[in-house]
Motif scaffolding. Structure first.
Motif, PDB file in Angstrom:
ATOM      1  N   LEU A  15      -9.786  38.080 -33.739  1.00 58.67           N
ATOM      2  CA  LEU A  15     -10.723  38.733 -34.652  1.00 58.67           C
ATOM      3  C   LEU A  15     -12.182  38.509 -34.272  1.00 58.67           C
ATOM      4  N   GLY A  16     -12.418  37.894 -33.129  1.00 61.27           N
ATOM      5  CA  GLY A  16     -13.762  37.825 -32.588  1.00 61.27           C
ATOM      6  C   GLY A  16     -14.693  36.821 -33.239  1.00 61.27           C
ATOM      7  N   TYR A  17     -14.162  35.744 -33.782  1.00 60.06           N
ATOM      8  CA  TYR A  17     -15.013  34.726 -34.400  1.00 60.06           C
ATOM      9  C   TYR A  17     -15.552  33.754 -33.349  1.00 60.06           C
ATOM     10  N   PRO A  18     -16.818  33.357 -33.452  1.00 55.44           N
ATOM     11  CA  PRO A  18     -17.332  32.284 -32.592  1.00 55.44           C
ATOM     12  C   PRO A  18     -16.992  30.914 -33.183  1.00 55.44           C
ATOM     13  N   PHE A  19     -15.708  30.701 -33.462  1.00 52.78           N
ATOM     14  CA  PHE A  19     -15.301  29.517 -34.213  1.00 52.78           C
ATOM     15  C   PHE A  19     -15.443  28.231 -33.401  1.00 52.78           C
ATOM     16  N   ILE A  20     -15.251  28.309 -32.093  1.00 50.42           N
ATOM     17  CA  ILE A  20     -15.437  27.119 -31.273  1.00 50.42           C
ATOM     18  C   ILE A  20     -16.910  26.729 -31.256  1.00 50.42           C
ATOM     19  N   GLU A  21     -17.786  27.703 -31.105  1.00 52.81           N
ATOM     20  CA  GLU A  21     -19.229  27.438 -31.119  1.00 52.81           C
ATOM     21  C   GLU A  21     -19.664  26.888 -32.472  1.00 52.81           C
ATOM     22  N   SER A  22     -19.057  27.394 -33.536  1.00 51.19           N
ATOM     23  CA  SER A  22     -19.378  26.910 -34.875  1.00 51.19           C
ATOM     24  C   SER A  22     -19.043  25.430 -35.023  1.00 51.19           C
ATOM     25  N   ILE A  23     -17.827  25.065 -34.644  1.00 53.94           N
ATOM     26  CA  ILE A  23     -17.412  23.663 -34.751  1.00 53.94           C
ATOM     27  C   ILE A  23     -18.288  22.762 -33.883  1.00 53.94           C
ATOM     28  N   LEU A  24     -18.505  23.179 -32.640  1.00 51.27           N
ATOM     29  CA  LEU A  24     -19.300  22.364 -31.720  1.00 51.27           C
ATOM     30  C   LEU A  24     -20.738  22.197 -32.187  1.00 51.27           C
ATOM     31  N   SER A  25     -21.269  23.196 -32.882  1.00 46.58           N
ATOM     32  CA  SER A  25     -22.664  23.107 -33.327  1.00 46.58           C
ATOM     33  C   SER A  25     -22.873  22.026 -34.375  1.00 46.58           C
ATOM     34  N   CYS A  30     -21.499  15.111 -37.503  1.00 42.39           N
ATOM     35  CA  CYS A  30     -20.346  14.834 -38.357  1.00 42.39           C
ATOM     36  C   CYS A  30     -19.576  13.617 -37.845  1.00 42.39           C
ATOM     37  N   ASP A  31     -19.058  12.842 -38.782  1.00 39.02           N
ATOM     38  CA  ASP A  31     -18.208  11.707 -38.430  1.00 39.02           C
ATOM     39  C   ASP A  31     -16.748  12.127 -38.297  1.00 39.02           C
ATOM     40  N   GLU A  32     -16.400  13.212 -38.951  1.00 40.45           N
ATOM     41  CA  GLU A  32     -15.069  13.802 -38.823  1.00 40.45           C
ATOM     42  C   GLU A  32     -15.222  15.296 -39.059  1.00 40.45           C
ATOM     43  N   PHE A  33     -14.277  16.070 -38.544  1.00 38.24           N
ATOM     44  CA  PHE A  33     -14.316  17.518 -38.755  1.00 38.24           C
ATOM     45  C   PHE A  33     -12.894  17.992 -38.998  1.00 38.24           C
ATOM     46  N   ILE A  34     -12.652  18.516 -40.214  1.00 36.94           N
ATOM     47  CA  ILE A  34     -11.327  18.947 -40.628  1.00 36.94           C
ATOM     48  C   ILE A  34     -11.212  20.452 -40.431  1.00 36.94           C
ATOM     49  N   VAL A  35     -10.151  20.884 -39.746  1.00 34.41           N
ATOM     50  CA  VAL A  35      -9.934  22.308 -39.508  1.00 34.41           C
ATOM     51  C   VAL A  35      -8.549  22.695 -40.018  1.00 34.41           C
ATOM     52  N   ALA A  36      -8.520  23.568 -41.023  1.00 34.80           N
ATOM     53  CA  ALA A  36      -7.259  24.132 -41.488  1.00 34.80           C
ATOM     54  C   ALA A  36      -6.980  25.367 -40.637  1.00 34.80           C
ATOM     55  N   VAL A  37      -5.959  25.289 -39.802  1.00 36.97           N
ATOM     56  CA  VAL A  37      -5.648  26.368 -38.865  1.00 36.97           C
ATOM     57  C   VAL A  37      -4.404  27.105 -39.348  1.00 36.97           C
TER      58      VAL A  37
END
Length: 285
Positions: A15-25, A30-37
């Motif tokens: 669907l063309g999301y820049p989701f990797i760039e979003s998380i990396l930014s 952040c001390d932790e990053f939770i991703v519901a996939v």
């Protein structure tokens, strides 16, 4: 102070999301990053795993395909991730939202400043809503100009449709959180993805809002609701913008206005005449 980032994503590549760039930014502060996939038809899960950060915690989820009321399935997925945050602050980014590296310390300083002030329940960001290509931003009241993306993780909050937060007092009527302004923008790229990706997105997600989207053939908008972007994009997004975003959009001066766009033209005039803002806010200050 502990900061939890969180998001949800499904079929992010398709669907063309820049989701990797979003998380990396956001990852550096952040001390932790939770991703519901959600269960995906592409390589979304593999790409998140490939980031290789021990800060990231992945929760694999199954979407309720029968939940088609006002985007509440988005709220469910957002809350799954939020409820697994263990920090003092929970920092939410949508899969098409990116932070600028120049703003990270300001964002962290704002969380530190308000950490021990219980009157500040959330932190709100300004927004750059890009439209058509990375060269244009939307400026009409149709677009939210500020929104909460950080919520205090020790209060009872939930998300009605995934976009914003509601605070619950004594199991009674919900209210918008009391927020302070960060003074930094979020870069929203959802409306510059390729035409094919936007077509796929509209076809696949409209059902969760009971929307029937016509076939998407290109970006159309009132040209008066746009202005050229004269800033710099987050460095982490440059490759995505170059390779995945539309590049050749030009506002159409002959665009036929919809009723909604006519209403927003009048709203922009009123804003200019009276020096006020008429866009909706999901927080109080």
């Amino acid at each position: 102070m502990k900061i939890s980032g969180f998001t949800f994503i499904r079929n992010g590549t398709l669907l063309g999301y820049p989701f990797i760039e979003s998380i990396l930014s956001a990852l550096p502060i952040c001390d932790e990053f939770i991703v519901a996939v959600g269960d995906s038809e592409d390589d979304t899960l593999e790409r998140i795993r490939a980031i290789g950060s021990d800060k990231i915690r992945i929760i694999q989820t199954q979407w309720n395909e029968k939940m088609q009321d006002r985007g509440f399935v988005y709220a469910q997925q957002k809350m799954i991730a939020q409820y697994n945050c263990t920090g003092d602050w929970a920092f939410y980014l949508e899969g098409d939202e990116v932070l600028h590296e120049d703003d990270l310390q300001k964002i962290k300083a704002s969380m530190e400043k308000h950490l021990n002030n219980p009157e500040v329940e959330a932190l709100a960001f300004d927004y750059h809503h890009f439209f058509g290509s990375p060269d244009w931003v939307a400026i009409s009241p149709a677009w939210y100009r500020q929104e909460c993306r950080i919520i205090r993780n020790t209060i009872r909050s939930w998300a009605p449709d995934g976009l914003y937060f509601v605070v619950m007092d004594k199991n009674r009527k919900g209210r918008y959180p009391r927020a302070a302004l960060v003074g930094a923008p979020i870069y929203h790229y959802g409306h510059v993805r390729s035409v094919e990706a936007m077509r796929q997105k509209n076809e696949r997600v409209g059902k969760y809002w009971k929307h029937d989207h016509p076939l998407f053939n290109g970006y159309q908008i009132d040209p008066q609701s746009l202005k050229p972007f004269d800033g710099t994009h987050p460095a982490i997004a440059n490759n995505w913008l170059k390779n995945e975003a539309e590049q050749n959009f030009t506002p159409n001066k002959n665009h036929e206005l919809t009723k909604r766009e006519k209403k927003h033209r009048w709203a922009m005039r009123i804003e200019k005449w009276f020096n006020i803002k008429l866009n909706k806010k999901h927080f109080t200050t």
